[in-house]
Design a protein around this motif. Structure first.
Motif, PDB file in Angstrom:
ATOM      1  N   TRP A 190       0.856  -1.202   0.000  1.00  0.00           N
ATOM      2  CA  TRP A 190       0.000   0.000   0.000  1.00  0.00           C
ATOM      3  C   TRP A 190       0.877   1.232   0.000  1.00  0.00           C
ATOM      4  O   TRP A 190       1.804   1.302   0.776  1.00  0.00           O
ATOM      5  N   PRO A 191       0.549   2.194  -0.913  1.00  0.00           N
ATOM      6  CA  PRO A 191      -0.505   2.206  -1.921  1.00  0.00           C
ATOM      7  C   PRO A 191      -0.259   1.174  -3.018  1.00  0.00           C
ATOM      8  O   PRO A 191       0.819   0.629  -3.156  1.00  0.00           O
ATOM      9  N   ARG A 192      -1.298   0.964  -3.816  1.00  0.00           N
ATOM     10  CA  ARG A 192      -1.168   0.073  -4.956  1.00  0.00           C
ATOM     11  C   ARG A 192      -0.243   0.705  -6.003  1.00  0.00           C
ATOM     12  O   ARG A 192      -0.071   1.931  -6.022  1.00  0.00           O
TER      13      ARG A 192
ATOM     14  N   TRP B  75      -0.339   1.648  -9.063  1.00  0.00           N
ATOM     15  CA  TRP B  75      -0.792   2.752  -9.908  1.00  0.00           C
ATOM     16  C   TRP B  75      -0.988   4.054  -9.124  1.00  0.00           C
ATOM     17  O   TRP B  75      -1.155   5.116  -9.722  1.00  0.00           O
ATOM     18  N   GLN B  76      -0.936   3.963  -7.787  1.00  0.00           N
ATOM     19  CA  GLN B  76      -1.092   5.154  -6.949  1.00  0.00           C
ATOM     20  C   GLN B  76       0.219   5.612  -6.321  1.00  0.00           C
ATOM     21  O   GLN B  76       0.215   6.491  -5.467  1.00  0.00           O
TER      22      GLN B  76
ATOM     23  N   ALA C  15       1.133   9.193  -5.487  1.00  0.00           N
ATOM     24  CA  ALA C  15       0.329   9.899  -4.474  1.00  0.00           C
ATOM     25  C   ALA C  15       0.555   9.331  -3.078  1.00  0.00           C
ATOM     26  O   ALA C  15      -0.221   9.582  -2.157  1.00  0.00           O
TER      27      ALA C  15
ATOM     28  N   LEU D 209      -1.623   9.185   0.415  1.00  0.00           N
ATOM     29  CA  LEU D 209      -2.356   7.920   0.436  1.00  0.00           C
ATOM     30  C   LEU D 209      -1.834   6.946   1.488  1.00  0.00           C
ATOM     31  O   LEU D 209      -2.539   6.028   1.884  1.00  0.00           O
TER      32      LEU D 209
ATOM     33  N   GLU E 295      -9.809   4.445   1.175  1.00  0.00           N
ATOM     34  CA  GLU E 295      -9.687   4.383  -0.267  1.00  0.00           C
ATOM     35  C   GLU E 295     -10.441   3.207  -0.886  1.00  0.00           C
ATOM     36  O   GLU E 295     -10.996   3.337  -1.988  1.00  0.00           O
TER      37      GLU E 295
END
Length: 308
Positions: free
Chosen positions: A142-144, A146-147, A150, A154, A165
């Motif tokens: 976490w985050p994934r 694609w994130q 951010a 996040l 989320e």
């Protein structure tokens, strides 16, 4: 999410939406988006964006949502907000009490083909009287991936975390299909100072149905794995990995709906339908988008859980 929405609008010329402009406090973000969508106007500040728009879409970090929302409603604009509604419950409650706003919150399950299948199965009696609901989410990191750009917010405790989320989507689904959310008991674990939760374990009710919620970072090789499973006296249905509606068969295995789509395809359909809903909402017509009241109900549970 802002970039995803721009992609959907750009790919569908028949959507009756014109992008009046975009703004972001990050010059690097604007440069990247401008390179990808050169026809989209860039504006100087939020007020210029609001002035140019009939409906304002807010896809910023959560703590900033209601500040922009209040500026838009003061100018008489309709609103489409990313979830969560906010991270400050008192501020969110004041917004709901004070705002005379036309608006909705972007929970794409409101327009999901798989959720429509689940709703149909439930209405046809596939579950019977619901007895239990289980929500499980798991992430390799976490985050994934694609994130990752951010991660600054996040993966920070004030605004981020997978409960806000991701779990929020499944709480919305529970409220929409089963009943209002209440009686939360649970714990979120924050083992790394300053970072978001790594596990959650909670119980609550959706209407009269008991709900278990479990989530974790680690222990899986999948970027994003989730299930929402509703069991009743007549049978069991579930949503798997965002977009696969399944029914439990007598031999003990789950069978996917014949028209089930992988999430990368189903997501585009749902977002297109969400934008159709935005048009109807902005014109004062009936729509199925998540209301501010539904988003508040979800947020109340989420914020109570991550504060526990």
């Amino acid at each position: 999410m802002g970039e995803r929405m721009l992609s959907v609008v750009s790919a569908h010329a028949d959507i009756p939406i014109r992008i009046a402009g975009i703004w972001d406090p990050s010059a690097a973000s604007l440069d990247r988006i401008a390179a990808q969508f050169p026809a989209v106007p860039l504006v100087a500040d939020p007020d210029a964006l609001i002035a140019a728009s009939a409906c304002v879409y807010v896809a910023s970090p959560p703590a900033s949502h209601l500040g922009y929302a209040r500026r838009a409603t003061a100018a008489g604009r309709s609103l489409f907000l990313e979830k969560p509604l906010a991270v400050d419950l008192a501020e969110a409650r004041r917004f709901l009490d004070d705002a005379d706003a036309v608006g909705a919150v972007n929970f794409p399950f409101a327009s999901s083909p798989a959720v429509a299948t689940l709703a149909r199965w439930i209405a046809e009696g596939a579950v019977g009287t619901p007895r239990s609901l289980v929500i499980e989410v798991a992430f390799a990191t976490w985050p994934r991936p694609w994130q990752a750009d951010a991660a600054g917010w996040l993966d920070a405790r004030p605004e981020g975390g997978f409960t806000r989320e991701v779990v929020s989507h499944f709480l919305f689904l529970s409220r929409r299909l089963v009943g209002p959310l209440r009686e939360l008991r649970g714990i979120a674990d924050f083992p790394e100072p300053g970072r978001s939760e790594r596990t959650i374990d909670a119980t609550l009710h959706a209407g009269v149905v008991p709900v278990q919620v479990r989530g974790r970072v680690g222990g899986t090789g999948q970027d994003d794995h989730n299930t929402w499973t509703l069991e009743g006296d007549a049978g069991t249905v579930r949503l798997r990995d965002w977009s696969i509606a399944e029914r439990l068969r007598p031999d003990g295995h789950f069978e996917a709906a014949p028209d089930a789509l992988p999430n990368d395809r189903a997501r585009l359909i749902a977002l297109r339908r969400q934008l159709d809903g935005v048009v109807r909402m902005a014109h004062g017509e009936p729509h199925t988008l998540a209301t501010f009241a539904e988003a508040w109900d979800v947020q109340r549970i989420v914020e109570d859980l991550v504060a526990a």
